[in-house]
Design a protein around this motif. Structure first.
Motif, short mmCIF file in Angstrom:
data_model
loop_
_atom_site.label_atom_id
_atom_site.label_comp_id
_atom_site.label_asym_id
_atom_site.label_seq_id
_atom_site.Cartn_x
_atom_site.Cartn_y
_atom_site.Cartn_z
N TRP B 35 9.50 -9.68 4.20
CA TRP B 35 9.45 -8.33 3.64
C TRP B 35 8.01 -8.01 3.28
O TRP B 35 7.43 -8.62 2.40
N SER B 36 7.48 -7.04 4.00
CA SER B 36 6.03 -6.79 3.99
C SER B 36 5.64 -5.53 3.23
O SER B 36 6.44 -4.60 3.06
N TRP B 37 4.38 -5.54 2.83
CA TRP B 37 3.70 -4.34 2.37
C TRP B 37 2.55 -4.05 3.34
O TRP B 37 1.80 -4.96 3.73
N ILE B 38 2.44 -2.78 3.69
CA ILE B 38 1.43 -2.30 4.63
C ILE B 38 0.87 -1.02 4.04
O ILE B 38 1.59 -0.27 3.37
N ARG B 39 -0.42 -0.77 4.25
CA ARG B 39 -0.95 0.49 3.75
C ARG B 39 -1.76 1.19 4.82
O ARG B 39 -2.33 0.56 5.71
N LYS B 40 -1.79 2.52 4.70
CA LYS B 40 -2.56 3.36 5.60
C LYS B 40 -3.56 4.15 4.77
O LYS B 40 -3.17 4.91 3.87
N PHE B 41 -4.81 3.96 5.11
CA PHE B 41 -5.89 4.63 4.38
C PHE B 41 -6.12 6.03 4.90
O PHE B 41 -5.79 6.33 6.06
N PRO B 42 -6.72 6.90 4.10
CA PRO B 42 -7.21 8.18 4.63
C PRO B 42 -8.15 7.89 5.79
O PRO B 42 -8.98 6.97 5.70
N GLY B 43 -8.01 8.60 6.89
CA GLY B 43 -8.83 8.25 8.05
C GLY B 43 -8.10 7.34 9.01
O GLY B 43 -8.65 6.91 10.02
N ASN B 44 -6.84 7.01 8.70
CA ASN B 44 -5.90 6.40 9.65
C ASN B 44 -5.90 4.88 9.78
O ASN B 44 -5.02 4.35 10.42
N LYS B 45 -6.86 4.18 9.20
CA LYS B 45 -6.82 2.72 9.30
C LYS B 45 -5.56 2.18 8.62
O LYS B 45 -5.19 2.64 7.54
N MET B 46 -4.91 1.21 9.28
CA MET B 46 -3.73 0.58 8.70
C MET B 46 -4.02 -0.89 8.45
O MET B 46 -4.69 -1.56 9.24
N GLU B 47 -3.45 -1.43 7.35
CA GLU B 47 -3.68 -2.81 6.95
C GLU B 47 -2.38 -3.46 6.51
O GLU B 47 -1.69 -2.94 5.63
N TRP B 48 -2.06 -4.59 7.13
CA TRP B 48 -0.95 -5.40 6.64
C TRP B 48 -1.46 -6.16 5.41
O TRP B 48 -2.49 -6.83 5.46
N MET B 49 -0.72 -6.07 4.29
CA MET B 49 -1.19 -6.64 3.04
C MET B 49 -0.60 -8.02 2.79
O MET B 49 -1.28 -8.91 2.25
N GLY B 50 0.65 -8.22 3.14
CA GLY B 50 1.28 -9.50 2.92
C GLY B 50 2.78 -9.36 2.96
O GLY B 50 3.32 -8.26 3.08
#
Lengths: 107, 114
Positions: B35-50
């Motif tokens: 079960w993951s957390w992912i974030r999308k920054f302004p400007g479209n970059k996406m990051e898997w957090m953990g």
């Protein structure tokens, strides 16, 4: 970390057109490549897993291919609902990483 | 069908901690999947957090390792994100997702500002 480079970042296209989005990994990822669609309301929908396998309820006009470091998503016959952001993502090794996104826009 | 729903504050002050909840329905989080957390920054970059696994083990993105904690409450079928020492660069839309990102929540926008 494996860097994922998507191109183009913006893709103007017309209804009915066939388009291809590319994704290149900084090292081989053995087909562990997935594609996602993000709608303007922020909703994210998985489209393709393991390079070429369609998720359930994804229309057959979507297809994926590739190997090694180079992968692509093709949409054959664009429909109005296809204009959105598209992301590739590798899960070959941690940390899982995403491409920078492609905005598919109506020409 | 598995459904996920994020909740939490939309505005957080710099240097504080961000806490988000993901509520899961249609599947028991201890039965399987990560079960993951992912974030999308302004400007479209996406990051898997953990993620937190169905057994409770965790795996974090090294870029966040000293600031992040993911936990769960099986009794409520929820899992949580805590991100410490927040800065304006943590402004993003935060998503929770299941398994190999087969199911996603709708996302919660978090702004870091004083």
């Amino acid at each position: 970390d494996i860097q994922m480079t998507q191109s183009p970042s913006s893709l103007p296209a017309s209804l009915g057109e066939r388009v291809t989005i590319s994704c290149r990994a900084s090292q081989g990822i053995s087909s562990n490549l997935n594609w996602y669609q993000q709608k303007p309301d922020g909703t994210i929908k998985p489209l393709i897993y393991y390079t070429s396998n369609l998720q359930s309820d994804v229309p057959s006009r979507f297809s994926g291919s590739g190997s090694g470091t180079d992968y692509s998503l093709t949409i054959s016959g664009l429909e109005p609902e296809d204009f959105a952001m598209y992301y590739c993502q590798q899960d070959a090794s941690f940390p899982w990483t995403f491409g920078g996104g492609t905005k598919l826009e109506l020409k | 069908e598995i459904q996920l729903q994020e909740s939490g504050p939309g505005l957080v002050k710099p240097s504080q901690s961000l806490s988000l909840t993901c509520s899961v329905t249609g599947y028991t989080i201890t039965s399987g999947y990560d079960w993951s957390w992912i974030r999308k920054f302004p400007g479209n970059k996406m990051e898997w957090m953990g993620y937190i696994s169905n057994s409770g083990s965790t795996n974090y993105n090294p870029s966040l390792k000293i600031r992040i904690s993911i936990s769960r409450d099986p009794s409520k079928n929820q899992f949580f994100l805590q991100l410490n020492s927040i800065t304006t660069e943590d402004t993003a839309t935060y998503y929770c997702a299941s398994g190999s990102f087969d199911y996603w929540g709708q996302g919660v926008m978090v702004t870091v500002s004083s």
